[in-house]
Motif scaffolding. Sequence first.
Motif, mmCIF file in Angstrom:
data_model
loop_
_atom_site.group_PDB
_atom_site.id
_atom_site.type_symbol
_atom_site.label_atom_id
_atom_site.label_comp_id
_atom_site.label_asym_id
_atom_site.label_seq_id
_atom_site.Cartn_x
_atom_site.Cartn_y
_atom_site.Cartn_z
ATOM 1 N N ASP A 107 0.817 -1.228 0.000
ATOM 2 C CA ASP A 107 0.000 0.000 0.000
ATOM 3 C C ASP A 107 0.841 1.264 0.000
ATOM 4 O O ASP A 107 0.369 2.332 0.415
ATOM 5 C CB ASP A 107 -0.919 0.005 1.229
ATOM 6 C CG ASP A 107 -1.943 -1.119 1.183
ATOM 7 O OD1 ASP A 107 -2.301 -1.526 0.064
ATOM 8 O OD2 ASP A 107 -2.375 -1.571 2.255
ATOM 9 N N GLU A 108 2.079 1.194 -0.445
ATOM 10 C CA GLU A 108 2.936 2.375 -0.468
ATOM 11 C C GLU A 108 2.382 3.410 -1.445
ATOM 12 O O GLU A 108 1.783 3.078 -2.465
ATOM 13 C CB GLU A 108 4.359 1.998 -0.878
ATOM 14 C CG GLU A 108 5.085 1.129 0.117
ATOM 15 C CD GLU A 108 6.478 0.755 -0.365
ATOM 16 O OE1 GLU A 108 6.814 1.033 -1.535
ATOM 17 O OE2 GLU A 108 7.222 0.182 0.434
ATOM 18 N N GLN A 109 2.605 4.666 -1.136
ATOM 19 C CA GLN A 109 2.156 5.771 -1.980
ATOM 20 C C GLN A 109 3.318 6.284 -2.824
ATOM 21 O O GLN A 109 4.472 6.231 -2.403
ATOM 22 C CB GLN A 109 1.610 6.913 -1.112
ATOM 23 C CG GLN A 109 0.406 6.519 -0.279
ATOM 24 C CD GLN A 109 -0.798 6.205 -1.155
ATOM 25 O OE1 GLN A 109 -1.029 6.851 -2.162
ATOM 26 N NE2 GLN A 109 -1.563 5.191 -0.760
ATOM 27 N N CYS A 110 2.988 6.795 -3.983
ATOM 28 C CA CYS A 110 4.001 7.358 -4.875
ATOM 29 C C CYS A 110 4.512 8.672 -4.277
ATOM 30 O O CYS A 110 3.716 9.532 -3.892
ATOM 31 C CB CYS A 110 3.386 7.598 -6.257
ATOM 32 S SG CYS A 110 4.588 8.047 -7.503
ATOM 33 N N PRO A 111 5.844 8.847 -4.155
ATOM 34 C CA PRO A 111 6.366 10.094 -3.569
ATOM 35 C C PRO A 111 6.153 11.277 -4.516
ATOM 36 O O PRO A 111 6.071 11.113 -5.737
ATOM 37 C CB PRO A 111 7.850 9.803 -3.372
ATOM 38 C CG PRO A 111 8.167 8.721 -4.335
ATOM 39 C CD PRO A 111 6.911 7.915 -4.496
ATOM 40 N N LYS A 112 6.051 12.448 -3.933
ATOM 41 C CA LYS A 112 5.866 13.684 -4.705
ATOM 42 C C LYS A 112 7.217 14.157 -5.227
ATOM 43 O O LYS A 112 8.254 13.922 -4.609
ATOM 44 C CB LYS A 112 5.249 14.771 -3.827
ATOM 45 C CG LYS A 112 3.932 14.374 -3.198
ATOM 46 C CD LYS A 112 2.867 14.221 -4.253
ATOM 47 C CE LYS A 112 1.545 13.858 -3.569
ATOM 48 N NZ LYS A 112 0.636 13.225 -4.462
ATOM 49 N N PRO A 113 7.227 14.837 -6.373
ATOM 50 C CA PRO A 113 8.490 15.394 -6.882
ATOM 51 C C PRO A 113 9.038 16.440 -5.917
ATOM 52 O O PRO A 113 8.288 17.187 -5.301
ATOM 53 C CB PRO A 113 8.116 16.021 -8.222
ATOM 54 C CG PRO A 113 6.714 15.663 -8.489
ATOM 55 C CD PRO A 113 6.121 15.074 -7.279
ATOM 56 N N GLN A 114 10.365 16.514 -5.793
ATOM 57 C CA GLN A 114 10.986 17.457 -4.864
ATOM 58 C C GLN A 114 11.002 18.881 -5.419
ATOM 59 O O GLN A 114 11.003 19.836 -4.657
ATOM 60 C CB GLN A 114 12.411 17.002 -4.537
ATOM 61 C CG GLN A 114 12.432 15.692 -3.778
ATOM 62 C CD GLN A 114 13.838 15.174 -3.560
ATOM 63 O OE1 GLN A 114 14.803 15.720 -4.072
ATOM 64 N NE2 GLN A 114 13.942 14.103 -2.783
ATOM 65 N N ASN A 115 11.032 19.011 -6.754
ATOM 66 C CA ASN A 115 10.970 20.343 -7.363
ATOM 67 C C ASN A 115 10.315 20.226 -8.733
ATOM 68 O O ASN A 115 9.928 19.143 -9.163
ATOM 69 C CB ASN A 115 12.375 20.970 -7.451
ATOM 70 C CG ASN A 115 13.349 20.064 -8.159
ATOM 71 O OD1 ASN A 115 12.990 19.365 -9.088
ATOM 72 N ND2 ASN A 115 14.604 20.082 -7.708
ATOM 73 N N GLY B 285 3.922 -5.456 -6.597
ATOM 74 C CA GLY B 285 3.262 -6.598 -5.985
ATOM 75 C C GLY B 285 3.150 -6.451 -4.483
ATOM 76 O O GLY B 285 3.196 -5.353 -3.935
ATOM 77 N N ASP B 286 3.016 -7.590 -3.783
ATOM 78 C CA ASP B 286 2.827 -7.579 -2.338
ATOM 79 C C ASP B 286 4.116 -7.266 -1.582
ATOM 80 O O ASP B 286 4.134 -6.474 -0.664
ATOM 81 C CB ASP B 286 2.292 -8.936 -1.864
ATOM 82 C CG ASP B 286 0.915 -9.232 -2.417
ATOM 83 O OD1 ASP B 286 0.222 -8.276 -2.775
ATOM 84 O OD2 ASP B 286 0.552 -10.415 -2.502
ATOM 85 N N SER B 287 5.201 -7.919 -1.951
ATOM 86 C CA SER B 287 6.439 -7.786 -1.206
ATOM 87 C C SER B 287 7.617 -7.989 -2.158
ATOM 88 O O SER B 287 7.533 -8.780 -3.084
ATOM 89 C CB SER B 287 6.479 -8.849 -0.104
ATOM 90 O OG SER B 287 7.762 -8.919 0.468
ATOM 91 N N PRO B 288 8.738 -7.303 -1.918
ATOM 92 C CA PRO B 288 9.893 -7.518 -2.796
ATOM 93 C C PRO B 288 10.547 -8.885 -2.585
ATOM 94 O O PRO B 288 11.327 -9.327 -3.403
ATOM 95 C CB PRO B 288 10.850 -6.393 -2.400
ATOM 96 C CG PRO B 288 10.464 -6.031 -1.015
ATOM 97 C CD PRO B 288 8.992 -6.284 -0.910
ATOM 98 N N TYR B 289 10.203 -9.566 -1.475
ATOM 99 C CA TYR B 289 10.818 -10.852 -1.154
ATOM 100 C C TYR B 289 9.900 -12.028 -1.450
ATOM 101 O O TYR B 289 10.223 -13.149 -1.122
ATOM 102 C CB TYR B 289 11.213 -10.874 0.325
ATOM 103 C CG TYR B 289 12.051 -9.681 0.685
ATOM 104 C CD1 TYR B 289 13.343 -9.544 0.212
ATOM 105 C CD2 TYR B 289 11.522 -8.662 1.462
ATOM 106 C CE1 TYR B 289 14.101 -8.444 0.513
ATOM 107 C CE2 TYR B 289 12.286 -7.550 1.774
ATOM 108 C CZ TYR B 289 13.572 -7.444 1.302
ATOM 109 O OH TYR B 289 14.315 -6.346 1.597
ATOM 110 N N ARG B 290 8.780 -11.794 -2.079
ATOM 111 C CA ARG B 290 7.789 -12.826 -2.332
ATOM 112 C C ARG B 290 7.837 -13.238 -3.794
ATOM 113 O O ARG B 290 7.897 -12.399 -4.693
ATOM 114 C CB ARG B 290 6.402 -12.283 -1.995
ATOM 115 C CG ARG B 290 5.315 -13.266 -2.088
ATOM 116 C CD ARG B 290 5.219 -14.043 -0.805
ATOM 117 N NE ARG B 290 4.052 -14.891 -0.900
ATOM 118 C CZ ARG B 290 3.975 -16.061 -0.354
ATOM 119 N NH1 ARG B 290 4.960 -16.514 0.355
ATOM 120 N NH2 ARG B 290 2.908 -16.786 -0.477
ATOM 121 N N ILE B 291 7.807 -14.543 -4.046
ATOM 122 C CA ILE B 291 7.777 -15.050 -5.413
ATOM 123 C C ILE B 291 6.368 -14.833 -5.970
ATOM 124 O O ILE B 291 5.386 -15.097 -5.268
ATOM 125 C CB ILE B 291 8.145 -16.546 -5.433
ATOM 126 C CG1 ILE B 291 9.580 -16.728 -4.948
ATOM 127 C CG2 ILE B 291 7.971 -17.137 -6.820
ATOM 128 C CD1 ILE B 291 9.993 -18.165 -4.784
#
Length: 133
Positions: free
Chosen positions: A39-47, A58-64
């Motif tokens: 459920d991570e959100q896309c970060p906003k541009p810094q400038n 997907g769900d997790s970077p460590y999940r197949i």
Amino acid sequence: MFRLAMLAILTTSAPVLAQEAGAPSGTPQRVRSVLLYGDEQCPKPQNADEIVVCANGGDSPYRIPKNLRERPVTPASTSWVRRAELVDEVNRVGVPGSCTPVGAFGQSGCTVQMIQRWAAEKKAQKDKDALVP
């Protein structure tokens, strides 16, 4: 000749006049690619000179991924050795070691068959556990 010169100046300067006054010109100074999980959100541009490109990982970077976790057993994926073993098992009815009520010595193979099933289940569980990181 004066008309031709004016026409050339107007046609070459038309794209410059069509641009918005407040729009940034040129390419952005920084392009940031972000891979999101869960459920991570896309970060906003810094400038204003930065573009952030987000993708769902997907769900997790460590999940197949689910489609790679278990391999389905199909006739096409069965080896010729296993097919030959199945034919041999079917043709063993009534001979010693066959675990069948038909013929002499049919009951002697029941224990062997039970041990083979146990070994196959243990191997299948071990293979399944090996697929999970």
